[in-house]
Design an enzyme around this catalytic site. Structure first.
Site, PDB file in Angstrom:
ATOM      1  N   GLY A 140       0.844  -1.188   0.000  1.00  0.00           N
ATOM      2  CA  GLY A 140       0.000   0.000   0.000  1.00  0.00           C
ATOM      3  C   GLY A 140       0.879   1.237   0.000  1.00  0.00           C
ATOM      4  O   GLY A 140       2.081   1.175   0.302  1.00  0.00           O
ATOM      5  N   GLN A 148       2.707   9.961   1.926  1.00  0.00           N
ATOM      6  CA  GLN A 148       4.046   9.389   2.137  1.00  0.00           C
ATOM      7  C   GLN A 148       5.060   9.883   1.109  1.00  0.00           C
ATOM      8  O   GLN A 148       6.264   9.770   1.321  1.00  0.00           O
ATOM      9  CB  GLN A 148       3.982   7.868   2.093  1.00  0.00           C
ATOM     10  CG  GLN A 148       3.245   7.259   3.272  1.00  0.00           C
ATOM     11  CD  GLN A 148       3.116   5.765   3.147  1.00  0.00           C
ATOM     12  OE1 GLN A 148       2.206   5.276   2.479  1.00  0.00           O
ATOM     13  NE2 GLN A 148       4.029   5.028   3.755  1.00  0.00           N
ATOM     14  N   CYS A 196       5.194  -0.326   7.844  1.00  0.00           N
ATOM     15  CA  CYS A 196       4.977   0.923   7.091  1.00  0.00           C
ATOM     16  C   CYS A 196       6.279   1.280   6.385  1.00  0.00           C
ATOM     17  O   CYS A 196       7.352   1.242   7.005  1.00  0.00           O
ATOM     18  CB  CYS A 196       4.575   2.038   8.062  1.00  0.00           C
ATOM     19  SG  CYS A 196       4.232   3.615   7.248  1.00  0.00           S
ATOM     20  N   LEU A 197       6.170   1.639   5.127  1.00  0.00           N
ATOM     21  CA  LEU A 197       7.364   2.028   4.373  1.00  0.00           C
ATOM     22  C   LEU A 197       7.964   3.319   4.942  1.00  0.00           C
ATOM     23  O   LEU A 197       9.135   3.595   4.720  1.00  0.00           O
ATOM     24  CB  LEU A 197       7.008   2.195   2.886  1.00  0.00           C
ATOM     25  CG  LEU A 197       6.462   0.923   2.216  1.00  0.00           C
ATOM     26  CD1 LEU A 197       5.962   1.230   0.812  1.00  0.00           C
ATOM     27  CD2 LEU A 197       7.521  -0.179   2.185  1.00  0.00           C
ATOM     28  N   HIS A 199      -4.960   1.475   7.181  1.00  0.00           N
ATOM     29  CA  HIS A 199      -3.619   2.008   7.448  1.00  0.00           C
ATOM     30  C   HIS A 199      -3.320   3.169   6.489  1.00  0.00           C
ATOM     31  O   HIS A 199      -2.826   4.227   6.905  1.00  0.00           O
ATOM     32  CB  HIS A 199      -2.602   0.866   7.285  1.00  0.00           C
ATOM     33  CG  HIS A 199      -1.173   1.259   7.364  1.00  0.00           C
ATOM     34  ND1 HIS A 199      -0.353   0.896   8.412  1.00  0.00           N
ATOM     35  CD2 HIS A 199      -0.383   1.988   6.522  1.00  0.00           C
ATOM     36  CE1 HIS A 199       0.850   1.385   8.205  1.00  0.00           C
ATOM     37  NE2 HIS A 199       0.869   2.049   7.062  1.00  0.00           N
ATOM     38  N   HIS A 248      -2.882   7.526   6.970  1.00  0.00           N
ATOM     39  CA  HIS A 248      -1.843   8.440   6.467  1.00  0.00           C
ATOM     40  C   HIS A 248      -2.465   9.758   5.999  1.00  0.00           C
ATOM     41  O   HIS A 248      -1.884  10.830   6.182  1.00  0.00           O
ATOM     42  CB  HIS A 248      -1.088   7.810   5.294  1.00  0.00           C
ATOM     43  CG  HIS A 248       0.012   6.867   5.686  1.00  0.00           C
ATOM     44  ND1 HIS A 248       1.104   7.264   6.424  1.00  0.00           N
ATOM     45  CD2 HIS A 248       0.192   5.549   5.439  1.00  0.00           C
ATOM     46  CE1 HIS A 248       1.911   6.228   6.610  1.00  0.00           C
ATOM     47  NE2 HIS A 248       1.379   5.168   6.022  1.00  0.00           N
TER      48      HIS A 248
HETATM   49  O1  K1U Z   1       1.729   2.415   4.137  1.00  0.00           O
HETATM   50  C1  K1U Z   1       2.745   1.808   3.874  1.00  0.00           C
HETATM   51  O2  K1U Z   1       3.823   2.271   4.148  1.00  0.00           O
HETATM   52  C2  K1U Z   1       2.680   0.462   3.191  1.00  0.00           C
HETATM   53  C3  K1U Z   1       2.613  -0.709   4.161  1.00  0.00           C
HETATM   54  C4  K1U Z   1       1.184  -1.211   4.181  1.00  0.00           C
HETATM   55  C5  K1U Z   1       0.813  -2.153   5.284  1.00  0.00           C
HETATM   56  C6  K1U Z   1       1.477  -3.342   5.498  1.00  0.00           C
HETATM   57  C7  K1U Z   1       1.086  -4.198   6.502  1.00  0.00           C
HETATM   58  C8  K1U Z   1       0.016  -3.882   7.294  1.00  0.00           C
HETATM   59  C9  K1U Z   1      -0.633  -2.683   7.103  1.00  0.00           C
HETATM   60  C10 K1U Z   1      -0.249  -1.826   6.090  1.00  0.00           C
HETATM   61  C11 K1U Z   1       3.561  -1.782   3.663  1.00  0.00           C
HETATM   62  O3  K1U Z   1       3.428  -2.260   2.596  1.00  0.00           O
HETATM   63  S1  K1U Z   1       4.844  -2.261   4.711  1.00  0.00           S
HETATM   64  C12 K1U Z   1       5.632  -3.580   3.806  1.00  0.00           C
HETATM   65  C13 K1U Z   1       4.910  -4.870   3.902  1.00  0.00           C
HETATM   66  O4  K1U Z   1       4.191  -5.091   4.855  1.00  0.00           O
HETATM   67  C14 K1U Z   1       5.030  -5.889   2.835  1.00  0.00           C
HETATM   68  C15 K1U Z   1       5.960  -5.781   1.847  1.00  0.00           C
HETATM   69  C16 K1U Z   1       6.046  -6.740   0.850  1.00  0.00           C
HETATM   70  C17 K1U Z   1       5.204  -7.823   0.861  1.00  0.00           C
HETATM   71  C18 K1U Z   1       4.284  -7.963   1.859  1.00  0.00           C
HETATM   72  C19 K1U Z   1       4.184  -6.997   2.854  1.00  0.00           C
HETATM   73 ZN    ZN Z   2       2.274   3.335   6.136  1.00  0.00          ZN
END
Ligand code: K1U
Ligand code: ZN
Length: 167
Positions: free
Chosen positions: A46, A51, A91-92, A133, A137
């Site tokens: 996501g 962001q 979260c990235l 989530h 943001h």
């Molecule tokens: O908002 C963001 O920064 C993105 C975030 C979204 C999210 C992940 C998990 C739970 C709630 C919201 C991410 O993508 S973090 C990275 C991540 O979880 C992931 C990356 C690659 C494959 C699977 C998951």
């Molecule tokens: Zn996030």
């Protein structure tokens, strides 16, 4: 398409409240495409416009393993919720940290697509977690706001240290 740089906690720009999108132009469609490219490259499931320092109400998500089910939500609004569920969130903008957060288990969301057409969708499981989530943001909220102050301060200090080392 372009990869955009992602703001990291505790950058104060992540706390801005995003404004509604009044006109879904080609520029917004291109922004959504760039956000999807940035999200896939990260990699993430996501991304919210906040962001990438664009304070407009646009989020993208794709929880598929094949990265071929992108969803673009412009001006998303939760119109119904059901139940409650705890799930690990990452979260990235808070790289390397994962914490459990409790949220509604099932949501119905109204949004506008990249062609400017309104639609509604029902989401549960990881998709519901991810949409909520990302919508946080847009309000300047981060998942670390749901954890203890002590843990949040620890994450803050570690990320500031990492950011200084990378600068
Ligand atoms: O908002 C963001 O920064 C993105 C975030 C979204 C999210 C992940 C998990 C739970 C709630 C919201 C991410 O993508 S973090 C990275 C991540 O979880 C992931 C990356 C690659 C494959 C699977 C998951
Ligand atoms: Zn996030």
């Amino acid at each position: 398409m372009a990869r955009l740089s992602i703001l990291e906690f505790p950058d104060p720009r992540l706390r801005k409240i995003a404004s509604p999108i009044t006109d879904v132009t080609g520029k917004i469609a291109t922004l959504a495409d760039d956000m999807l490219e940035t999200m896939y490259a990260a990699p993430g499931i996501g991304l919210a416009a906040s962001q990438i320092n664009v304070h407009q109400r646009l989020i993208v998500v794709d929880i598929s393993n094949e990265k071929n089910e992108p969803v673009i939500l412009i001006n998303p609004k939760i119109i119904a919720t059901e139940g409650e569920r705890e799930a690990e969130e990452g979260c990235l903008s808070v790289p390397g940290f994962y914490e459990p957060v409790t949220r509604p288990a099932r949501i119905e969301v109204a949004a506008i697509n990249r062609n400017g057409e309104p639609y509604t969708m029902v989401a549960e499981g990881l998709l519901a977690v991810c949409i909520q989530h990302e919508m946080d943001h847009l309000e300047g909220r981060l998942f670390v706001d749901y954890i203890s102050n002590t843990k949040r301060q620890m994450i803050r200090k570690k990320l500031i240290k990492q950011q200084r080392q990378q600068a």
